[in-house]
Design a protein around this motif. Structure first.
Motif, PDB file in Angstrom:
ATOM      1  N   LEU A   1       0.849  -1.184   0.000  1.00 35.09           N
ATOM      2  CA  LEU A   1       0.000   0.000   0.000  1.00 35.09           C
ATOM      3  C   LEU A   1       0.890   1.241   0.000  1.00 35.09           C
ATOM      4  CD1 LEU A   1      -3.041   0.865   0.316  1.00 35.09           C
ATOM      5  CD2 LEU A   1      -2.528   1.152   2.746  1.00 35.09           C
ATOM      6  N   PRO A   2       0.974   1.944  -1.129  1.00 34.62           N
ATOM      7  CA  PRO A   2       1.774   3.174  -1.131  1.00 34.62           C
ATOM      8  C   PRO A   2       1.122   4.239  -0.256  1.00 34.62           C
ATOM      9  CG  PRO A   2       0.585   2.940  -3.204  1.00 34.62           C
ATOM     10  CD  PRO A   2       0.338   1.681  -2.434  1.00 34.62           C
ATOM     11  N   VAL A   3       1.969   4.971   0.501  1.00 33.08           N
ATOM     12  CA  VAL A   3       1.472   5.978   1.439  1.00 33.08           C
ATOM     13  C   VAL A   3       2.282   7.244   1.263  1.00 33.08           C
ATOM     14  CG1 VAL A   3       1.036   6.545   3.859  1.00 33.08           C
ATOM     15  CG2 VAL A   3       0.781   4.183   3.080  1.00 33.08           C
ATOM     16  N   ALA A   4       1.605   8.339   0.966  1.00 34.89           N
ATOM     17  CA  ALA A   4       2.305   9.614   0.793  1.00 34.89           C
ATOM     18  C   ALA A   4       2.970  10.016   2.100  1.00 34.89           C
ATOM     19  CB  ALA A   4       1.322  10.694   0.349  1.00 34.89           C
ATOM     20  N   GLY A   5       4.233  10.398   2.024  1.00 37.03           N
ATOM     21  CA  GLY A   5       4.939  10.897   3.182  1.00 37.03           C
ATOM     22  C   GLY A   5       5.614   9.858   4.037  1.00 37.03           C
ATOM     23  N   GLU A   6       5.476   8.587   3.678  1.00 34.53           N
ATOM     24  CA  GLU A   6       6.146   7.550   4.456  1.00 34.53           C
ATOM     25  C   GLU A   6       6.361   6.333   3.562  1.00 34.53           C
ATOM     26  OE1 GLU A   6       2.768   4.981   6.738  1.00 34.53           O
ATOM     27  OE2 GLU A   6       3.137   6.965   7.611  1.00 34.53           O
ATOM     28  N   ALA A   7       7.052   5.338   4.121  1.00 33.28           N
ATOM     29  CA  ALA A   7       7.312   4.123   3.358  1.00 33.28           C
ATOM     30  C   ALA A   7       6.013   3.366   3.092  1.00 33.28           C
ATOM     31  CB  ALA A   7       8.293   3.235   4.122  1.00 33.28           C
ATOM     32  N   ALA A   8       6.008   2.605   2.011  1.00 35.96           N
ATOM     33  CA  ALA A   8       4.841   1.775   1.690  1.00 35.96           C
ATOM     34  C   ALA A   8       4.570   0.788   2.820  1.00 35.96           C
ATOM     35  CB  ALA A   8       5.071   1.038   0.389  1.00 35.96           C
ATOM     36  N   ARG A   9       3.279   0.491   3.014  1.00 32.89           N
ATOM     37  CA  ARG A   9       2.870  -0.468   4.033  1.00 32.89           C
ATOM     38  C   ARG A   9       2.494  -1.790   3.382  1.00 32.89           C
ATOM     39  NH1 ARG A   9      -1.071   2.832   8.279  1.00 32.89           N
ATOM     40  NH2 ARG A   9       0.353   4.603   8.643  1.00 32.89           N
ATOM     41  N   GLN A  10       2.625  -2.856   4.142  1.00 36.98           N
ATOM     42  CA  GLN A  10       2.141  -4.167   3.728  1.00 36.98           C
ATOM     43  C   GLN A  10       0.786  -4.399   4.390  1.00 36.98           C
ATOM     44  OE1 GLN A  10       3.762  -6.212   1.465  1.00 36.98           O
ATOM     45  NE2 GLN A  10       5.150  -4.446   1.271  1.00 36.98           N
ATOM     46  N   VAL A  11      -0.226  -4.709   3.592  1.00 35.10           N
ATOM     47  CA  VAL A  11      -1.554  -5.006   4.147  1.00 35.10           C
ATOM     48  C   VAL A  11      -1.908  -6.445   3.819  1.00 35.10           C
ATOM     49  CG1 VAL A  11      -2.372  -2.632   4.060  1.00 35.10           C
ATOM     50  CG2 VAL A  11      -2.723  -4.113   2.091  1.00 35.10           C
ATOM     51  N   THR A  12      -2.606  -7.074   4.747  1.00 34.45           N
ATOM     52  CA  THR A  12      -3.041  -8.458   4.571  1.00 34.45           C
ATOM     53  C   THR A  12      -4.548  -8.477   4.374  1.00 34.45           C
ATOM     54  OG1 THR A  12      -1.239  -9.292   5.948  1.00 34.45           O
ATOM     55  CG2 THR A  12      -3.129 -10.742   5.613  1.00 34.45           C
ATOM     56  N   LEU A  13      -4.976  -9.104   3.311  1.00 33.18           N
ATOM     57  CA  LEU A  13      -6.393  -9.254   2.984  1.00 33.18           C
ATOM     58  C   LEU A  13      -6.760 -10.722   3.134  1.00 33.18           C
ATOM     59  CD1 LEU A  13      -6.345  -7.132  -0.293  1.00 33.18           C
ATOM     60  CD2 LEU A  13      -6.747  -6.323   2.037  1.00 33.18           C
ATOM     61  N   THR A  14      -7.863 -10.978   3.813  1.00 27.30           N
ATOM     62  CA  THR A  14      -8.265 -12.350   4.095  1.00 27.30           C
ATOM     63  C   THR A  14      -9.577 -12.670   3.394  1.00 27.30           C
ATOM     64  OG1 THR A  14      -7.190 -12.217   6.261  1.00 27.30           O
ATOM     65  CG2 THR A  14      -8.764 -14.011   5.934  1.00 27.30           C
ATOM     66  N   PHE A  15      -9.629 -13.856   2.795  1.00 25.54           N
ATOM     67  CA  PHE A  15     -10.813 -14.275   2.048  1.00 25.54           C
ATOM     68  C   PHE A  15     -11.186 -15.700   2.433  1.00 25.54           C
ATOM     69  CE2 PHE A  15      -8.500 -11.179  -0.425  1.00 25.54           C
ATOM     70  CZ  PHE A  15      -9.479 -10.306  -0.882  1.00 25.54           C
ATOM     71  N   SER A  16     -12.488 -15.947   2.486  1.00 23.94           N
ATOM     72  CA  SER A  16     -12.998 -17.318   2.584  1.00 23.94           C
ATOM     73  C   SER A  16     -13.358 -17.786   1.178  1.00 23.94           C
ATOM     74  CB  SER A  16     -14.236 -17.362   3.479  1.00 23.94           C
ATOM     75  OG  SER A  16     -15.342 -16.795   2.779  1.00 23.94           O
ATOM     76  N   ARG A  17     -13.920 -18.970   1.071  1.00 23.64           N
ATOM     77  CA  ARG A  17     -14.375 -19.453  -0.229  1.00 23.64           C
ATOM     78  C   ARG A  17     -15.530 -18.595  -0.756  1.00 23.64           C
ATOM     79  NH1 ARG A  17     -14.630 -24.566  -0.292  1.00 23.64           N
ATOM     80  NH2 ARG A  17     -16.083 -24.795  -2.014  1.00 23.64           N
ATOM     81  N   HIS A  18     -16.186 -17.818   0.121  1.00 25.70           N
ATOM     82  CA  HIS A  18     -17.341 -17.014  -0.292  1.00 25.70           C
ATOM     83  C   HIS A  18     -16.975 -15.589  -0.661  1.00 25.70           C
ATOM     84  CE1 HIS A  18     -19.204 -20.041   2.582  1.00 25.70           C
ATOM     85  NE2 HIS A  18     -19.704 -20.347   1.389  1.00 25.70           N
ATOM     86  N   GLY A  19     -15.848 -15.098  -0.133  1.00 28.36           N
ATOM     87  CA  GLY A  19     -15.507 -13.708  -0.393  1.00 28.36           C
ATOM     88  C   GLY A  19     -14.689 -13.109   0.733  1.00 28.36           C
ATOM     89  N   PRO A  20     -14.671 -11.783   0.846  1.00 31.07           N
ATOM     90  CA  PRO A  20     -13.808 -11.120   1.821  1.00 31.07           C
ATOM     91  C   PRO A  20     -14.253 -11.359   3.263  1.00 31.07           C
ATOM     92  CG  PRO A  20     -15.237  -9.531   0.752  1.00 31.07           C
ATOM     93  CD  PRO A  20     -15.413 -10.816   0.015  1.00 31.07           C
ATOM     94  N   VAL A  21     -13.278 -11.486   4.148  1.00 33.70           N
ATOM     95  CA  VAL A  21     -13.541 -11.560   5.581  1.00 33.70           C
ATOM     96  C   VAL A  21     -13.472 -10.146   6.130  1.00 33.70           C
ATOM     97  CG1 VAL A  21     -12.708 -12.443   7.796  1.00 33.70           C
ATOM     98  CG2 VAL A  21     -12.663 -13.897   5.766  1.00 33.70           C
ATOM     99  N   LEU A  22     -14.553  -9.713   6.759  1.00 32.08           N
ATOM    100  CA  LEU A  22     -14.690  -8.327   7.194  1.00 32.08           C
ATOM    101  C   LEU A  22     -14.271  -8.112   8.641  1.00 32.08           C
ATOM    102  CD1 LEU A  22     -18.213  -7.622   5.622  1.00 32.08           C
ATOM    103  CD2 LEU A  22     -15.976  -7.135   4.614  1.00 32.08           C
TER     104      LEU A  22
END
Length: 793
Positions: free
Chosen positions: A369-390
């Motif tokens: 995840l590029p972020v203005a003013g600082e180093a890029a961040r790493q984000v983790t996205l989680t999914f089940s067989r049905h779709g995104p985990v909220l």
């Protein structure tokens, strides 16, 4: 890219306008009265194969005349960026999760939420799911956007003021950006599922019943294995963060609050009910009212294509308008396309969930995840067989996910309209509507043969084991059994009534085998439209425009009728309030003294108090708008809602809330109720993200009038309305009219930024010009887009 300024005579200008369009016998070839004020220039645009005429009329509508369809879509993208660049750039950044790259770390969580909701399936299946030529049209459109982005980045002095103020530059697009973003459409019903579960947890079925009337009548079934109390109040915080617009306060960027739902009206009358002997089609989608507008009107003309109307600024084509043969409009159709899933986590490993008797792993995706003013961040996205985990609840060992129809191939909002806009008969239009997936829409049609029709377009899940009204365990017991084919949905052509109409009401035929959903808008708007349309066989386009502005509230009349039998007691304020409302005729005009008390009472006092009688305060606070149908039912049948002695409980509720509303309005508008005006409280504002607002204006209407206004409770600012209205005289196209408030341009310095706001405020519309001759008589500027020379641009 070069811009070449030219000076020409009025006659030469009109010749330029008509160069790529057929001659119209008998029409004058110049307009000396306006010729001297017209602007003419050439612009080199990389990617064009042949020149394109971009003719802007006096209302800011671009008419694009090209010699092939690739060029016309490229020119549409170029022009959309020229007029709406900041809006387009923000649309893309929000949808793709790239806000932080421009605006800094405060948007990291919003970006992560947006990325969870992107389409992540196979792109070949995605493109194939739309009509033929869609990928090619989108690719050309994006080339046009990028041509303007490249030019403005090379000439930063020409950047729109928002970029200069916020200190960022627009990015280039890819064709995939257009279709991967799903979060800009209106969909149902995850929010209602979570709210219903919370209501049932505390108050059982009666509390859930108070939230919304289900149609057809139905009692929600709690799925086996679901405890409604297992669904937390914040289960959809990530979902809302990923789907709501971005608001700005000065140069500070912040997430906007969850918007109220939208709606729409659309109808078509047959020649048998028209004074013109031709069909008339009217449409006015109800959405938020920002500046610039959500819709953009354009005319695209090339061999085999000649369409005009409104669409999404970030998409090629149009979604409501006409093609010289057929006219079409749309309203939201109440298909349920979302299910919340509740997963039981492994007691020792929250990375696995129970599915069909086995512990299976979630899928995780790590992105930068590029972020203005600082180093890029790493984000983790989680999914089940049905779709995104909220959300994950480690304490209860539960996770919450979302299954949606709009994560399937072919569900980018409105994009199927690119194919449907070329239909020349209702049979062809209905066949193309089979592909329409999201957002679910009622599609209303009329053509020059005299035909009219209605067909819904939606990708509707098959739910063999549940009704879709509550979250379900995600353990495999409540899977969808595919989707209904669009051909299974009903349709109507050339009805005996002589009209078709849709206003988001429950409109499935009795006994129809497809159950699309249970949550629909109230029928008040559609009932009023039907009453007016069935009352005459001499309808005119001007009359249809008046109907779009109709402010008669049939539900208000029913509520006022109940007041006639309620006694005020000894309180003088309550007695004065009852006297005032008993004289209210239910017309919520801006100058109405009755509406000035009725609307604050209903929205700010009576409806919230009704909910608080039946649901917990925490749940009531999350209800965007009480269902007026349930409030009316409680007033008319109090024993059903309040038990034995219900009439006395109802009367106490009415007196208490009416007194409070009277004191509120008196404190705002003074001691003389005869001098009160609804428009002195209720106002329309077209807010710009950086404060260049248009308005406010006094506003009439209510949530139940054809001229609909869903307003901010207590502040009375209209949040949802009809900034775009059109009335099409089918076959005599230059007699058609529209208004798109506040204006066509996104540039606050442009005269077209707010020039249509005055017409909208007064209820007027302006011509939606189609023929080359009519466009030539009303030309403001002509830009010839020419292919960039090799080595330049």
């Amino acid at each position: 890219m070069r811009i070449i300024a030219l000076r020409r005579t009025a006659a030469a200008l009109v010749a330029a306008v008509l160069a790529l369009t057929p001659a119209v016998p008998g029409e004058a070839d110049q307009d000396p009265a306006r010729g001297s004020a017209r602007e003419v220039r050439e612009v080199e645009v990389p990617g064009l194969r042949e020149p394109v005429r971009l003719v802007v009329d006096r209302w800011g509508v671009p008419h694009l005349y090209a010699r092939n369809t690739d060029d016309v879509f490229l020119a549409q993208g170029y022009n959309a960026a020229r007029d709406r660049l900041f809006q387009l750039d923000l649309w893309r950044r929000r949808g793709l999760g790239l806000l932080s790259a421009a605006f800094g770390p405060r948007f990291a969580e919003k970006d992560r939420a947006a990325r969870l909701l992107l389409y992540r399936g196979d792109m070949r299946r995605e493109w194939a799911a739309y009509g033929p030529g869609t990928q090619r049209a989108v690719t050309a459109f994006v080339r046009g956007v990028n041509a303007y982005v490249d030019w403005v980045n090379a000439h930063p002095e020409a950047l729109p003021p928002e970029f200069r103020r916020l200190g960022h530059r627009p990015d280039r697009w890819r064709p995939e950006d257009v279709v991967r973003i799903r979060s800009h459409g209106l969909v149902l019903n995850a929010y209602a599922e979570a709210l219903r579960a919370s209501a049932m947890c505390v108050g059982g079925r009666p509390a859930a019943r108070a939230l919304v009337r289900l149609e057809p009548e139905h009692e929600p079934r709690v799925p086996d294995g679901l405890d409604p109390c297992d669904v937390p109040a914040d289960v959809l915080d990530t979902y809302l963060l990923g789907t709501t617009p971005v608001a700005f306060d000065g140069v500070t960027v912040r997430p906007a609050p969850s918007p109220a739902s939208g709606g729409s009206n659309a109808w078509a009358v047959a020649p048998s009910r028209s004074a013109t002997g031709r069909p008339i089609l009217a449409g006015d989608p109800h959405r938020a009212t920002p500046a610039p507008a959500l819709r953009y009107v354009a005319h695209l003309s090339a061999p085999g294509l000649d369409v005009i109307g409104a669409g999404e600024p970030a998409l090629p084509g149009i979604s409501m308008g006409h093609n010289g043969r057929a006219a079409f409009a749309l309203t939201v159709f109440g298909a349920d396309q979302e299910d919340l899933q509740v997963y039981r986590l492994h007691p020792d490993d929250s990375g696995r969930y129970l599915y069909r008797g086995r512990w299976v792993p979630f899928t995780t995706v790590r992105e930068e995840l590029p972020v203005a003013g600082e180093a890029a961040r790493q984000v983790t996205l989680t999914f089940s067989r049905h779709g995104p985990v909220l959300k994950v609840d480690e304490t209860r060992k539960l996770a919450y996910g979302l299954r949606t129809a709009w994560s399937e191939p072919g569900t980018a909002p409105y994009l199927v309209g690119l194919d449907a806009m070329t239909a020349k008969s209702f049979a062809e239009f209905a066949a193309k509507a089979r592909r329409w997936a999201a957002p679910p829409e009622n599609l209303v049609y009329a053509d020059t043969s005299g035909a009219i029709g209605w067909v819904p377009g939606a990708l509707v899940p098959r739910r063999p084991r549940h009704d879709g009204l509550l979250p379900v365990p995600g353990d495999g017991r409540y899977e969808w059994a595919g989707f209904h084919d669009g051909a299974e949905l009903p349709r109507v052509s050339d009805p005996e009534s002589g009209f078709v109409a849709s206003a988001n009401e429950y409109n499935m035929p009795p006994g129809h085998p497809v159950r699309v959903g249970y949550e629909w808008e109230a029928a008040a708007r559609r009932d009023r439209i039907a009453d007016v349309l069935s009352g005459s066989a001499r309808h005119t386009p001007a009359g249809m425009a008046r109907l779009q502005r109709d402010q008669v509230d049939g539900y208000a009349r029913r509520i006022v009728a109940v007041l006639r039998d309620i006694q005020a007691g000894d309180d003088p304020e309550t007695a004065a309030a009852l006297r005032h409302l008993r004289g209210y005729d239910g017309t919520a005009s801006a100058d109405s003294p009755g509406a000035a008390l009725f609307e604050p009472w209903l929205s700010g006092h009576l409806a919230p108090a009704f909910l608080s009688e039946l649901v917990s305060p925490a749940v009531a606070a999350r209800v965007p708008r009480a269902d007026v149908r349930q409030v009316i039912d409680a007033l008319e049948r109090p024993d059903r809602w309040f038990g034995a002695g219900g009439a006395e409980a109802r009367d106490r509720l009415v007196r208490r809330t009416l007194r409070a509303a009277y004191l509120e309005v008196r404190g705002r508008l003074g001691d003389d109720p005869a001098a009160w005006r609804w428009g002195d409280l209720h106002h329309a504002l077209f807010p710009h993200a950086l404060g260049r607002h248009v308005g406010p204006f006094p506003r009439g209407g209510s949530a139940s009038t054809v001229d609909a206004s869903t307003y901010l409770r207590g502040a009375y600012r209209s949040l949802i309305g009809a900034p775009y209205r059109m009335v099409l005289d089918v076959g005599r196209w230059d007699e058609s009219t529209f208004v798109s408030a506040p204006g066509q341009s996104g540039d606050p310095a442009s005269p077209h930024y707010s020039d249509l706001a005055a017409a909208w405020r007064s209820g007027a519309q302006v011509p939606l010009l189609y023929s080359p001759a009519a466009v030539a008589r009303n030309t403001e500027s002509v830009i010839t887009l020419v292919p960039a020379a090799a080595g330049r641009g």
